[in-house]
Enzyme design. Sequence first.
Site, PDB file in Angstrom:
ATOM      1  N   GLN A 105      -8.420  -6.403  12.034  1.00  0.00           N
ATOM      2  CA  GLN A 105      -7.976  -5.386  11.077  1.00  0.00           C
ATOM      3  C   GLN A 105      -8.672  -4.047  11.272  1.00  0.00           C
ATOM      4  OE1 GLN A 105      -7.904  -7.110   7.060  1.00  0.00           O
ATOM      5  NE2 GLN A 105      -5.779  -7.696   7.427  1.00  0.00           N
ATOM      6  N   LYS A 136     -17.165  -1.080   6.141  1.00  0.00           N
ATOM      7  CA  LYS A 136     -17.589  -2.011   5.100  1.00  0.00           C
ATOM      8  C   LYS A 136     -19.100  -1.998   4.879  1.00  0.00           C
ATOM      9  CE  LYS A 136     -16.862  -6.745   3.545  1.00  0.00           C
ATOM     10  NZ  LYS A 136     -16.260  -8.047   3.851  1.00  0.00           N
ATOM     11  N   GLU A 150       0.811  -1.220   0.000  1.00  0.00           N
ATOM     12  CA  GLU A 150       0.000   0.000   0.000  1.00  0.00           C
ATOM     13  C   GLU A 150       0.846   1.273   0.000  1.00  0.00           C
ATOM     14  OE1 GLU A 150      -0.537  -2.594   1.979  1.00  0.00           O
ATOM     15  OE2 GLU A 150      -2.650  -3.171   1.856  1.00  0.00           O
TER      16      GLU A 150
END
Lengths: 171, 557
Positions: free
Chosen positions: B114, B163, B51
């Site tokens: 996460q 999400k 990333e």
Amino acid sequence: MEQPNVKKKILSVLSVEHSGILPRVTGLFSRRGFNIDSIIACKTENPKTARWTLGVTGDEATFTQLMRQLLKLEDIITVEALDPENCSNSELLLIKVKTADSGRASVLKISQTYGGRVLDVGETTMTLEMTGQTEEIDRFVSRMEEFGIVELARTGITALSRGDDTIHMVD
Amino acid sequence: MKRNGSDILIECLLEQGVDTVFGYPGGAVLNIYDALYKYSDRIQHVLVAHEQGASHAADGYARATGKVGVCIATSGPGATNLVTGIATAYMDSIPVVAITGNVTVPLLGRDSFQEVDITGITMPITKHNFIVKDVKDLADVVREAFRIAQSGRPGPVLIDIPKDVTAAETEYEPVPAAGPRPFAPPKEERLSMALDRLAACEKPLIYFGGGMISSGAETQLLALAEKLDIPVCSSMMGLGAFPPSHRLWLGMVGMHGTLAANRAARECDLLLACGARFSDRVAGSRTGFAPHAQVIHVDVDHAEFDKNVAVDVRLAGDLKEVLTKLTERSQPARHTAWVDTIASLKKAYTPLEAGPETVPDPLAILHTLRRLTPDDTIVATDVGQHQMWAAQHFELRHPRTFLTSGGLGTMGYGMGAAIGAQFAYPDRQVILVSGDGSFHMNLNELTTMASYNLPIVVVVMNNQVLGMVRQWQKVFYGRRFSATDPHRKTDLVKLAEAFGCTGMRIAKAADIEPVLKAALDLHGPVVVDCRISPDVNVLPMIPPGGTVEEIIEEMNE
């Protein structure tokens, strides 16, 4: 050490009202090395804005830089520096004092002189409330020391500009 | 029409004219990647190896084009891997929008798998950031993020999207991009103050920085400098915005700047600072920089005034407009004696005497590279000696052709930046000048270069040591070379080939031209391992905190 040109100022700040802004403001102060003496945030007459009152010590260059940096935050609407000598300002003190050994009458008397109010009375202590300018509160606290201060809490300074001016007029 | 959050995100990117994003998938961004799959004919997603590479690529794309660069990462480690890239963009005022996924709203704050508070983490290194907890807010947040990134002094903005928000549906109506907020016009009174001082001075100097590139004011700069006959220098961030062969050009100012530029700053009686911030790498001594000058500071960011150096005229506004007005309202002037005196300090590059078996000289490599490449070649760098050599010796002829981490000094920046620039301009030559220290940090992105067959020429100034730190150890630490001699065994040619790139080597002076030619003619991903001496220093050098009076022009090995 007493430094020349160092003085106390009050910053009055209007921001967007939401929960995430506190760390933006305090983070800015800590990472740029500005010292905050006190900080108060509250809702205002407008539900979309919050008002901050910051007590700050520093020199003129520090204030200017601080105000410019604050204005760069997306959520800050306006920033105004108020002179403590020339604005309406006040803070609130809550103080729990020992009142054993016949001290109660003396505490009450001094408290009345300073416009204090009794909030609570315990077996050996008394809790008082007082509002006033910072120096007034400092004096009151030092008078209470002889009786024994069990604990105290102060809100820190809150302020508005004098006369008909408002922070909204500041560009 | 009802759309889910992921579609709305991509639609909003399209509203803003985004056609390329750099990223890496993961659990929290699965819905976004599903939308990217659907929109793949309208928006290109570039998959990187890490990333951090995506964040530097978005930054390099933005620096090369002036458009907003976009990167995407998943929650947790994906998001934290963007941090160095975001900080790099923040320090150099580069418009980037970073999009991160996060765990679902009900899982936030529970130390979920996460999960990381990326808005908290990036608060000091973004212009602003958002977490979107309601899909109804998403479209406006994305629009606002682009507006903030581009307005005033540009910078990175992060949008964190849980999400469930990327899956939730709401009404979406397209809205045309609003573009950056208009600049407030400069104050007339300040313009007059500046004009009075410009008319009265005898030894003026223009010092500009990255703001000149952001504003795109190079034409206006040239017009003012020529009309008023003012010599010009820039910080590293400004390189490319003034023609390097111009008689008024003095070169880079600061720690590794030219004697001419630093001497001019010391002696000028008027300093016109434009889109520059008097960083400690320029004004090593805050009181010793331009000590005799009236300072006019033109900047779009009020907070830069008096931050590092006290200035006399604070002229807030966009450089294009301010420089145009200053030029229009000034009488032509000549400062012949001053310009001649200062220009006489300029030093032309003279190649070292080299036999065919001599160790290759990094400066000769850079001069040869310049000669062999078109004017609009884009050069990315990493950080260290090679970066300074490139800034000093690879003559930059256009703005937005030099991609380098000036403020944060991020080793490993260049690999991603070069990739971003090559996607922005597939037909232009892109070169990465790196050092073996920096190259080892993010060489994983060779895999991205190979996958997309990007014709980037990676020139590694391989001196087998961490050269810049070692140079400081030579000067300030009694040659105690602590941890700067890593004895690495990496064979860069084999390494390049293992990644699917071509590897080449410049082992002696005679190799320089033929190998560079071959690398450029390859039109594919290539690494050139340049085996230079560990004893070449970056000169001149002004010690930190010092002035031109302490400039070091020569050093023993």
